[in-house]
Enzyme design. Structure first.
Site, PDB file in Angstrom:
ATOM      1  N   HIS A  70      -9.635   5.094  -1.021  1.00 57.25           N
ATOM      2  CA  HIS A  70      -8.731   5.096   0.146  1.00 57.25           C
ATOM      3  C   HIS A  70      -9.466   5.799   1.279  1.00 57.25           C
ATOM      4  CE1 HIS A  70      -4.627   3.792  -1.290  1.00 57.25           C
ATOM      5  NE2 HIS A  70      -5.427   3.603  -2.333  1.00 57.25           N
ATOM      6  N   GLY A  71      -8.943   5.698   2.504  1.00 60.68           N
ATOM      7  CA  GLY A  71      -9.631   6.318   3.639  1.00 60.68           C
ATOM      8  C   GLY A  71     -11.008   5.697   3.805  1.00 60.68           C
TER       9      GLY A  71
ATOM     10  N   HIS B 260      -7.707   9.835   4.694  1.00 62.19           N
ATOM     11  CA  HIS B 260      -7.125   8.811   5.562  1.00 62.19           C
ATOM     12  C   HIS B 260      -7.295   9.221   7.026  1.00 62.19           C
ATOM     13  CE1 HIS B 260      -4.400   7.888   1.977  1.00 62.19           C
ATOM     14  NE2 HIS B 260      -4.952   6.729   2.252  1.00 62.19           N
TER      15      HIS B 260
ATOM     16  N   SER C  68     -12.316   3.412   5.961  1.00 65.12           N
ATOM     17  CA  SER C  68     -13.017   3.158   7.227  1.00 65.12           C
ATOM     18  C   SER C  68     -13.625   4.461   7.739  1.00 65.12           C
ATOM     19  CB  SER C  68     -12.083   2.524   8.260  1.00 65.12           C
ATOM     20  OG  SER C  68     -11.075   3.412   8.661  1.00 65.12           O
TER      21      SER C  68
ATOM     22  N   ASP D 244       0.851  -1.195   0.000  1.00 60.56           N
ATOM     23  CA  ASP D 244       0.000   0.000   0.000  1.00 60.56           C
ATOM     24  C   ASP D 244       0.891   1.251   0.000  1.00 60.56           C
ATOM     25  OD1 ASP D 244      -2.351   1.502   0.284  1.00 60.56           O
ATOM     26  OD2 ASP D 244      -2.290   1.405   2.482  1.00 60.56           O
ATOM     27  N   HIS D 245       0.615   2.193  -0.899  1.00 57.58           N
ATOM     28  CA  HIS D 245       1.375   3.452  -0.986  1.00 57.58           C
ATOM     29  C   HIS D 245       2.886   3.249  -1.045  1.00 57.58           C
ATOM     30  CE1 HIS D 245      -2.060   6.129  -0.430  1.00 57.58           C
ATOM     31  NE2 HIS D 245      -2.483   5.309   0.516  1.00 57.58           N
TER      32      HIS D 245
ATOM     33  N   ASN E 213      -9.938   0.516   0.722  1.00 57.58           N
ATOM     34  CA  ASN E 213      -8.844   0.446   1.699  1.00 57.58           C
ATOM     35  C   ASN E 213      -9.363   0.836   3.075  1.00 57.58           C
ATOM     36  OD1 ASN E 213      -7.258  -0.054  -0.511  1.00 57.58           O
ATOM     37  ND2 ASN E 213      -5.681   1.398   0.059  1.00 57.58           N
TER      38      ASN E 213
HETATM   39  P1  13P Z   1      -8.222   4.528   6.723  1.00 56.48           P
HETATM   40  O1  13P Z   1      -7.157   4.207   7.727  1.00 56.48           O
HETATM   41  O2  13P Z   1      -8.674   5.939   6.798  1.00 56.48           O
HETATM   42  O3  13P Z   1      -9.350   3.547   6.768  1.00 56.48           O
HETATM   43  O4  13P Z   1      -7.542   4.395   5.276  1.00 56.48           O
HETATM   44  C1  13P Z   1      -6.858   3.233   4.933  1.00 56.48           C
HETATM   45  C2  13P Z   1      -6.186   3.422   3.622  1.00 56.48           C
HETATM   46  O5  13P Z   1      -6.656   4.162   2.772  1.00 56.48           O
HETATM   47  C3  13P Z   1      -4.947   2.689   3.374  1.00 56.48           C
HETATM   48  O6  13P Z   1      -4.342   3.086   2.185  1.00 56.48           O
END
Ligand code: 13P
Length: 290
Positions: free
Chosen positions: A216-217, A187, A219, A81-82, A238
């Site tokens: 992304h972000g 995020h 949750s 990831d990233h 994600n």
């Molecule tokens: P969150 O931690 O905000 O859920 O985002 C996770 C993410 O985007 C990982 O790349």
């Protein structure tokens, strides 16, 4: 069963659902996520974020992720990831990851295209899938997020969102397997309820010939917004901060309620695993339309 991200996205596209992608910087997350996916019998992505190298290095957690994926009863992709450099991506490929994200979204557009295209050629030659990012995803500025810290004016700032015409050009030039887009998520923990730009998802899907798109972000988003985003073409979500907080809340309660007795760490580890598993089950049910 270890699979590539591309295979999972292909099935998700046919079935109009999203694959959950969870960061696993410790055994509690790794075990909780795999158990949740196996309980629901759904595919899943486990991922290591380069920004979590301070929690655990890819050399430590990577081989465990690959082993858990191989032994799982459900299809599992192992993803970086990233990834911020060619070196980090090559390291993940050598460890047996089946997918990488190369994130040059904060570099100028031409550099993003050039570097991502080079990585795609290398990764595809060894059957590894590639995700890239266009537009700017910020961080809610509360501990736990990724990316650069945002200011209040960044929140919901459409100038940072992915441009649909540029997305078309980017996909054409780079040949990535999926694209992370900016459309209102951030995020980390949400300080305000996010206002997601669903029309933008639909527009990007149309300019890119229905390329699988990534949130992304993920949750902390409402159930209604997840469903709408999936109906418009989000195929990978994600997810990390809120499962991390779920484990923290469970441990806090246990410690407060048992302040005068001994607490053994192995009990806390199992408690955290269960809390993560429960949180991930709720998310996976929505992502998979269950
Ligand atoms: P969150 O931690 O905000 O859920 O985002 C996770 C993410 O985007 C990982 O790349």
């Amino acid at each position: 069963m270890l699979v590539t991200l591309k295979e999972l996205l292909k099935e998700a596209e046919v079935e109009k659902r999203a694959v959950g992608a969870f960061n696993v910087p410790n055994m509690e997350c790794l075990r909780g996520v795999i158990q949740a996916a196996e309980d629901l019998n759904v595919p899943v992505i486990i991922q290591h974020a380069e920004v979590h190298e301070n929690l655990i290095t890819i050399e430590e957690i990577g081989p465990l992720m690959v082993a858990y994926a191989k032994n799982a009863k459900v299809p599992v992709a192992v993803h970086l990831d990233h990834g911020a450099s060619l070196t980090a991506c090559l390291k993940a490929i050598k460890l047996g990851f089946t997918s990488i994200m190369y994130d040059a979204s904060l570099k100028d557009y031409e550099t993003n295209v050039k570097e991502t295209s080079e990585l795609v050629k290398i990764a595809h030659s060894v059957n590894v899938s590639v995700e890239a990012e266009l537009g700017e995803m910020t961080n809610s500025a509360i501990a736990g997020g990724e990316g650069r810290e945002s200011s209040l004016s960044d929140f919901g700032n459409v100038d940072l969102f992915t441009n649909p015409q540029q997305a078309e050009d980017f996909i054409e030039a780079t040949k990535v397997d999926c694209l992370a887009i900016s459309f209102g998520t951030v995020h980390g923990k949400y300080m305000f309820e996010p206002k997601l730009d669903f029309e933008r998802i639909a527009e990007i899907r149309s300019t890119t010939q229905r390329k699988p798109l990534v949130m992304h972000g993920g949750s902390g988003v409402s159930e209604e917004d997840y469903r709408k985003a999936i109906s418009q073409g989000i195929r990978k979500i994600n997810y990390y901060t809120y499962m991390n907080m779920a484990a923290g809340d469970a441990l806090k309660k246990k410690v407060i309620n048992n302040s005068s007795t001994e607490i053994f760490f192995d009990e806390l580890s199992l408690l955290a695993t269960d809390a993560i598993k429960e949180n991930v089950i709720q998310a996976l049910k929505i992502f998979n339309g269950l």
